[in-house]
Design a protein around this motif. Structure first.
Motif, PDB file in Angstrom:
ATOM      1  N   TRP A  30       0.958  -1.156   0.179  1.00 40.31           N
ATOM      2  CA  TRP A  30      -0.114   0.065   0.141  1.00 40.31           C
ATOM      3  C   TRP A  30       0.917   1.146  -0.207  1.00 40.31           C
ATOM      4  O   TRP A  30       0.374   2.361  -0.519  1.00 40.31           O
ATOM      5  CB  TRP A  30      -1.037   0.040   1.143  1.00 40.31           C
ATOM      6  N   GLN A  64      -8.223  -2.218  -1.691  1.00 40.92           N
ATOM      7  CA  GLN A  64      -7.069  -3.012  -1.948  1.00 40.92           C
ATOM      8  C   GLN A  64      -7.565  -4.464  -1.543  1.00 40.92           C
ATOM      9  O   GLN A  64      -7.084  -5.733  -1.905  1.00 40.92           O
ATOM     10  CB  GLN A  64      -5.743  -3.065  -1.106  1.00 40.92           C
ATOM     11  N   SER A  91      -8.079  -2.589   4.256  1.00 43.14           N
ATOM     12  CA  SER A  91      -7.648  -1.266   3.645  1.00 43.14           C
ATOM     13  C   SER A  91      -7.357  -0.244   4.829  1.00 43.14           C
ATOM     14  O   SER A  91      -6.529   0.457   4.985  1.00 43.14           O
ATOM     15  CB  SER A  91      -8.548  -0.666   2.729  1.00 43.14           C
TER      16      SER A  91
END
Length: 325
Positions: free
Chosen positions: A45, A59, A238
């Protein structure tokens, strides 16, 4: 310290960690597997948001898709462990197709758009009879593996995924793609005016980050065995990525690892306190945002640099210096 020494130390650390299942108990192996998954999510990330300016809130789509594709491949007759890797590759391939559309969104539109796409994918996966809606399913093929061996292989898979992704990101960031990504992260319009291929560069970063999230997802499936859409496609993944990177230090190498260690420690210390655990995460995030805008690594690195460069022995003064007024 030069690059070869860094690589040598990292390789030694990986080899040492690979020996852990030989002498550690089941609880330690399970906890370290979870930590490796957190670190993998945080570093990928950070690659997107820190270097390419792609702040994604979706994600979890690739985290869940890696596991889903693995389940489908096993159902089709592929052995379990090859299916895990193939499932992650399948998620990366889908990310490449999606990139032609989602990367045309800007800033907040991109963040919201990725979350919407993740929710749509979760709903479509739940419609598959194999998944049985909210009930979910299990990777039954792994039940045939002896529990201790299964735990060790899951640990080694997560460790290898983390080490491989760290190496891939290091190579990429030192290449022309990494240089272009850093320029795009600073100012994409200025980078484009200098001839940087913004879309192609962001595609490379986006697909690699999606592959990392999918590897984390299949590592989680190998450890948990069960696949629950609400869990595997949950937005909490996330949220945890964002927490780890912002607290550890955005756009830094060690920052995501520090954030993952802090998250892991908070879960171990406060995980049984329910809402207080969430309050602890919120307090830590708020504290870093207010007092450490560059994260923990940004606050620590200047002090560490001074310690490294400080001479071990005080210089001896010359006679002239001793007699000087």
């Amino acid at each position: 310290m030069n690059t070869s020494k860094h690589f040598g130390l990292a390789l030694a650390a990986v080899l040492l960690l690979a020996c852990v299942p030989a002498f550690a108990g089941a609880s330690v192996v399970d906890k370290l597997t979870t930590l490796f998954i957190y670190m993998l999510l945080a570093t990928t990330w950070n690659l997107m948001a820190g270097y390419a300016g792609l702040v994604s809130v979706g994600q979890q789509a690739f985290f869940g898709l890696g596991g889903y594709f693995a389940l489908r491949l096993v159902d089709g007759g592929l052995p379990a462990y090859p299916a895990l890797l193939a499932g992650a590759l399948g998620a990366a391939l889908l990310a490449w197709v999606m990139s032609f559309y989602v990367l045309r969104l800007k800033d907040g539109e991109f963040a919201i758009g990725t979350w919407v796409v993740a929710e749509v994918i979760r709903i479509l996966v739940m419609l598959d009879p194999l998944i049985q809606g909210e009930t979910g399913t299990s990777l039954i093929a792994l039940n045939a593996v002896e529990p201790e061996l299964r735990r060790s292989v899951g640990y080694w898979f997560a460790l290898a995924a983390l080490a491989g992704m760290a190496l891939a990101m290091a190579v990429l960031l030192r290449s022309h793609v990494g240089t272009a990504a850093k320029a795009i992260g600073d100012d994409d319009a200025a980078a484009a005016s200098l001839g940087v291929r913004v879309l192609r560069t962001r595609q490379a970063i986006y697909v690699l980050a999606a592959f990392g999230a999918a590897l984390a997802g299949v590592a989680w499936l190998a450890s948990a065995i069960t696949f629950l859409p609400r869990t595997n496609f949950g937005v909490q993944w996330s949220v945890l990525m964002l927490f780890m990177v912002l607290v550890g230090g955005l756009r830094s190498g060690p920052g995501p690892y520090i954030g993952a260690l802090l998250l892991f420690a908070l879960q171990e210390l406060m995980g049984d306190f329910g809402a207080w655990y969430l309050a602890g995460l919120g307090a830590a995030a708020a504290g870093c945002a207010l007092f450490l805008p560059q994260g923990l690594w940004g606050a620590l690195s200047p002090h560490l640099s001074r310690l490294v460069t400080r001479p071990l022995v005080s210089p001896v003064s010359t006679p002239q210096e001793r007699t000087a007024p």
